[in-house]
Scaffold this motif. Structure first.
Motif, PDB file in Angstrom:
ATOM      1  N   MET A   1       0.846  -1.197   0.000  1.00 37.88           N
ATOM      2  CA  MET A   1       0.000   0.000   0.000  1.00 37.88           C
ATOM      3  C   MET A   1       0.874   1.237   0.000  1.00 37.88           C
ATOM      4  O   MET A   1       1.906   1.289   0.652  1.00 37.88           O
ATOM      5  N   SER A   2       0.484   2.237  -0.708  1.00 37.31           N
ATOM      6  CA  SER A   2       1.244   3.480  -0.780  1.00 37.31           C
ATOM      7  C   SER A   2       1.290   4.153   0.580  1.00 37.31           C
ATOM      8  O   SER A   2       0.392   4.034   1.401  1.00 37.31           O
ATOM      9  N   GLY A   3       2.377   4.897   0.839  1.00 39.44           N
ATOM     10  CA  GLY A   3       2.502   5.607   2.099  1.00 39.44           C
ATOM     11  C   GLY A   3       1.597   6.816   2.185  1.00 39.44           C
ATOM     12  O   GLY A   3       1.400   7.372   3.248  1.00 39.44           O
ATOM     13  N   ARG A   4       1.033   7.258   1.088  1.00 38.08           N
ATOM     14  CA  ARG A   4       0.167   8.450   1.114  1.00 38.08           C
ATOM     15  C   ARG A   4      -1.252   8.038   1.461  1.00 38.08           C
ATOM     16  O   ARG A   4      -1.773   7.060   0.959  1.00 38.08           O
ATOM     17  N   LEU A   5      -1.883   8.802   2.344  1.00 45.12           N
ATOM     18  CA  LEU A   5      -3.246   8.490   2.760  1.00 45.12           C
ATOM     19  C   LEU A   5      -4.222   8.726   1.623  1.00 45.12           C
ATOM     20  O   LEU A   5      -4.047   9.610   0.793  1.00 45.12           O
ATOM     21  N   LYS A   6      -5.259   7.922   1.613  1.00 41.50           N
ATOM     22  CA  LYS A   6      -6.306   8.097   0.605  1.00 41.50           C
ATOM     23  C   LYS A   6      -7.072   9.393   0.847  1.00 41.50           C
ATOM     24  O   LYS A   6      -7.497  10.056  -0.084  1.00 41.50           O
ATOM     25  N   PHE A   7      -7.289   9.729   2.134  1.00 37.26           N
ATOM     26  CA  PHE A   7      -8.020  10.948   2.483  1.00 37.26           C
ATOM     27  C   PHE A   7      -7.150  11.732   3.456  1.00 37.26           C
ATOM     28  O   PHE A   7      -7.034  11.359   4.614  1.00 37.26           O
ATOM     29  N   GLU A   8      -6.529  12.795   2.995  1.00 35.77           N
ATOM     30  CA  GLU A   8      -5.619  13.533   3.846  1.00 35.77           C
ATOM     31  C   GLU A   8      -6.336  14.584   4.683  1.00 35.77           C
ATOM     32  O   GLU A   8      -5.855  14.990   5.718  1.00 35.77           O
ATOM     33  N   SER A   9      -7.461  15.090   4.232  1.00 37.83           N
ATOM     34  CA  SER A   9      -8.192  16.095   4.990  1.00 37.83           C
ATOM     35  C   SER A   9      -9.606  16.179   4.435  1.00 37.83           C
ATOM     36  O   SER A   9      -9.943  15.501   3.471  1.00 37.83           O
ATOM     37  N   VAL A 111     -19.023  13.006   2.646  1.00 40.85           N
ATOM     38  CA  VAL A 111     -19.601  12.882   3.983  1.00 40.85           C
ATOM     39  C   VAL A 111     -18.463  12.558   4.953  1.00 40.85           C
ATOM     40  O   VAL A 111     -17.754  11.564   4.771  1.00 40.85           O
ATOM     41  N   ASP A 112     -18.283  13.399   5.970  1.00 42.91           N
ATOM     42  CA  ASP A 112     -17.149  13.196   6.876  1.00 42.91           C
ATOM     43  C   ASP A 112     -17.217  11.850   7.591  1.00 42.91           C
ATOM     44  O   ASP A 112     -16.181  11.213   7.830  1.00 42.91           O
ATOM     45  N   ALA A 113     -18.417  11.387   7.931  1.00 46.86           N
ATOM     46  CA  ALA A 113     -18.541  10.110   8.625  1.00 46.86           C
ATOM     47  C   ALA A 113     -18.068   8.948   7.748  1.00 46.86           C
ATOM     48  O   ALA A 113     -17.471   7.985   8.245  1.00 46.86           O
ATOM     49  N   TRP A 114     -18.342   9.028   6.453  1.00 48.63           N
ATOM     50  CA  TRP A 114     -17.880   7.967   5.543  1.00 48.63           C
ATOM     51  C   TRP A 114     -16.365   7.997   5.430  1.00 48.63           C
ATOM     52  O   TRP A 114     -15.708   6.954   5.416  1.00 48.63           O
ATOM     53  N   MET A 115     -15.804   9.180   5.338  1.00 49.31           N
ATOM     54  CA  MET A 115     -14.343   9.314   5.264  1.00 49.31           C
ATOM     55  C   MET A 115     -13.690   8.819   6.546  1.00 49.31           C
ATOM     56  O   MET A 115     -12.637   8.165   6.518  1.00 49.31           O
ATOM     57  N   PHE A 116     -14.312   9.132   7.679  1.00 50.37           N
ATOM     58  CA  PHE A 116     -13.803   8.680   8.970  1.00 50.37           C
ATOM     59  C   PHE A 116     -13.713   7.152   9.005  1.00 50.37           C
ATOM     60  O   PHE A 116     -12.690   6.583   9.412  1.00 50.37           O
ATOM     61  N   ARG A 117     -14.765   6.477   8.560  1.00 43.44           N
ATOM     62  CA  ARG A 117     -14.746   5.009   8.570  1.00 43.44           C
ATOM     63  C   ARG A 117     -13.671   4.462   7.638  1.00 43.44           C
ATOM     64  O   ARG A 117     -12.998   3.466   7.966  1.00 43.44           O
ATOM     65  N   ALA A 118     -13.511   5.075   6.472  1.00 48.88           N
ATOM     66  CA  ALA A 118     -12.501   4.602   5.529  1.00 48.88           C
ATOM     67  C   ALA A 118     -11.096   4.761   6.102  1.00 48.88           C
ATOM     68  O   ALA A 118     -10.247   3.865   5.959  1.00 48.88           O
ATOM     69  N   LEU A 119     -10.842   5.875   6.773  1.00 45.87           N
ATOM     70  CA  LEU A 119      -9.530   6.108   7.364  1.00 45.87           C
ATOM     71  C   LEU A 119      -9.274   5.159   8.527  1.00 45.87           C
ATOM     72  O   LEU A 119      -8.149   4.672   8.712  1.00 45.87           O
TER      73      LEU A 119
END
Length: 276
Positions: A1-9, A111-119
């Motif tokens: 997996m890449s070191g860069r986050l899928k969702f940075e902010s 949706v922030d909640a969806w991003m939160f779960r993915a992270l």
């Protein structure tokens, strides 16, 4: 997996409506302006968002918003709220009207909640092989929260109250993942301040106590970990509840035996998240 986050902010992206549930409910339109909606309208939007693309009929929305106390014009009111939402989000950019009801289109909003779960899922996946990557993902997930509670303005709706409670549980799990990642990275001293705050906020969660004890031991505070912190943890987890905490007892023995750090971390991983 890449070191860069899928969702940075959770940056505002022109052209992408945003719905924020991790705190007071907020809505941002496609050009970046915050949208002010009446409470009932926010409830309808929150219900469609929590459904995450599954259709809800007018009758389901009426029942979930008002329960048994729905006014005679409730169905008409729901349709009016949906018209307001279409206007706020640019016509049909966010919603589909299908035979089964109304649905939000996940690909057309953030949706922030969806991003939160993915992270959070990414942080868990990175442990234990990539502790620093797990730290970055868990910190990014927790940074999405803007308040201590999820959507407190709409939780009088039963479905939304259950979703808020679930998000709060995931938030604690994200904190546990972050703590485990800090310990796995060999930087226990950096985890100490946060873990000390967490046991005060959530004294019923066994894993926070175990992580704190291990962080103290690995930071040269073995006597404090196996003594005072252990007794405080036992008071909250055992004496106040009348239950047992095998993980707590096992960890104290391991600390007194001066077990290796990886063995201590393994004992934390075997513990329950919430003491029940």
């Amino acid at each position: 997996m890449s070191g860069r986050l899928k969702f940075e902010s959770f940056r505002t992206e022109v052209g992408t409506p945003q719905i924020r549930l991790l705190g007071q409910m907020e809505i941002v339109d496609a050009v970046g302006f915050r949208v002010t909606l009446q409470l009932q309208c926010r409830k309808v939007l929150a219900l469609l968002t929590v459904a995450a693309g599954r259709p809800l009929t007018t009758e389901q929305l009426v029942r979930r918003v008002w329960g048994d106390d729905a006014p005679l014009r409730a169905a008409q009111m729901v349709r009016s709220h949906l018209r307001v939402l279409r206007g706020a989000f640019g016509g049909d950019a966010l919603f589909d009207r299908i035979s089964a009801g109304y649905r939000i289109v996940p690909e057309r909003c953030r949706v922030d909640a969806w991003m939160f779960r993915a992270l959070l899922a990414e942080a868990r996946q990175r442990l234990p092989d990539d502790a620093m990557g797990a730290i970055r993902a868990a910190e990014a997930a927790l940074a999405l929260w803007r308040d201590t509670d999820a959507m407190p303005d709409v939780v009088d709706v039963l479905v939304l109250r259950a979703e808020a409670a679930y998000l709060e549980e995931l938030r604690c799990q994200a904190e546990e993942t972050l703590g485990q990642a800090w310990l796995s990275s060999g930087r226990a001293d950096l985890a100490l301040p946060r873990l000390r705050s967490l046991v005060e906020l959530h004294p019923e969660r066994e894993r926070f106590w175990l992580q704190l004890m291990v962080a103290e031991a690995l930071s040269g505070r073995l006597v404090e970990a196996a003594g005072g912190t252990f007794r405080r943890a036992r008071h909250h987890l055992v004496e106040e509840t009348g239950l047992q905490s095998a993980g707590l007892e096992a960890l104290q023995r391991a600390l007194l035996d001066e077990r290796a750090p990886e063995q201590l971390l393994a004992l934390i991983a075997l513990s329950n998240s919430a003491h029940a």
